[in-house]
Design an enzyme around this catalytic site. Structure first.
Site, PDB file in Angstrom:
ATOM      1  N   LYS A  46     -38.266  48.538 -38.339  1.00  0.00           N
ATOM      2  CA  LYS A  46     -38.652  49.546 -37.351  1.00  0.00           C
ATOM      3  C   LYS A  46     -38.496  50.952 -37.934  1.00  0.00           C
ATOM      4  O   LYS A  46     -39.344  51.817 -37.719  1.00  0.00           O
ATOM      5  CB  LYS A  46     -37.816  49.403 -36.080  1.00  0.00           C
ATOM      6  CG  LYS A  46     -38.160  48.148 -35.303  1.00  0.00           C
ATOM      7  CD  LYS A  46     -37.226  47.956 -34.130  1.00  0.00           C
ATOM      8  CE  LYS A  46     -37.542  46.666 -33.396  1.00  0.00           C
ATOM      9  NZ  LYS A  46     -36.615  46.399 -32.295  1.00  0.00           N
ATOM     10  N   HIS A  49     -21.124  43.210 -33.024  1.00  0.00           N
ATOM     11  CA  HIS A  49     -21.249  42.002 -32.208  1.00  0.00           C
ATOM     12  C   HIS A  49     -20.355  42.151 -30.979  1.00  0.00           C
ATOM     13  O   HIS A  49     -19.241  42.646 -31.088  1.00  0.00           O
ATOM     14  CB  HIS A  49     -20.781  40.767 -32.988  1.00  0.00           C
ATOM     15  CG  HIS A  49     -21.463  40.596 -34.297  1.00  0.00           C
ATOM     16  ND1 HIS A  49     -21.016  41.197 -35.464  1.00  0.00           N
ATOM     17  CD2 HIS A  49     -22.558  39.895 -34.645  1.00  0.00           C
ATOM     18  CE1 HIS A  49     -21.819  40.870 -36.460  1.00  0.00           C
ATOM     19  NE2 HIS A  49     -22.758  40.070 -35.981  1.00  0.00           N
TER      20      HIS A  49
END
Length: 105
Positions: free
Chosen positions: A55, A94
């Protein structure tokens, strides 16, 4: 300067070994196969990191292979991303069922 971010829902990874072979470099696979590694969490972080990088450089999967992008560790333990012999800043996190990554060019 480009910035990319991606998030992965870890529970969506159904066949981690197959996905690992498809997106990880040989060095990343060595880490993935080490004892004590949470394989699915590791894989989700790498997937998010590579998607975030694509991206940031504004290229899709059809233009850049996951295996051309490598995320390893610095001596400090922080991740570092390499693409075409250049190093880029990356952060991977995470929490629960999610892995997120952001890349700054």
């Amino acid at each position: 300067m480009g910035i990319g971010i991606d998030i992965v829902q870890i529970s969506r990874i159904k066949n981690p070994d197959l996905l690992a072979k498809g997106i990880l470099t040989d060095k990343e696979l060595e880490i993935y196969n080490q004892k004590g590694i949470n394989k699915i969490q590791f894989l989700a972080g790498r997937y998010a990191g590579k998607e975030a990088f694509m991206k940031a450089i504004e290229k899709g999967i059809d233009q850049t292979s996951f295996k051309q992008i490598e995320i390893l560790y610095k001596s400090s333990g922080a991740p570092t991303l390499t693409y075409q012999n250049r190093e880029y800043e990356i952060s991977i996190s995470h929490d629960g069922d999610y892995a997120v990554a952001i890349v700054k060019l």
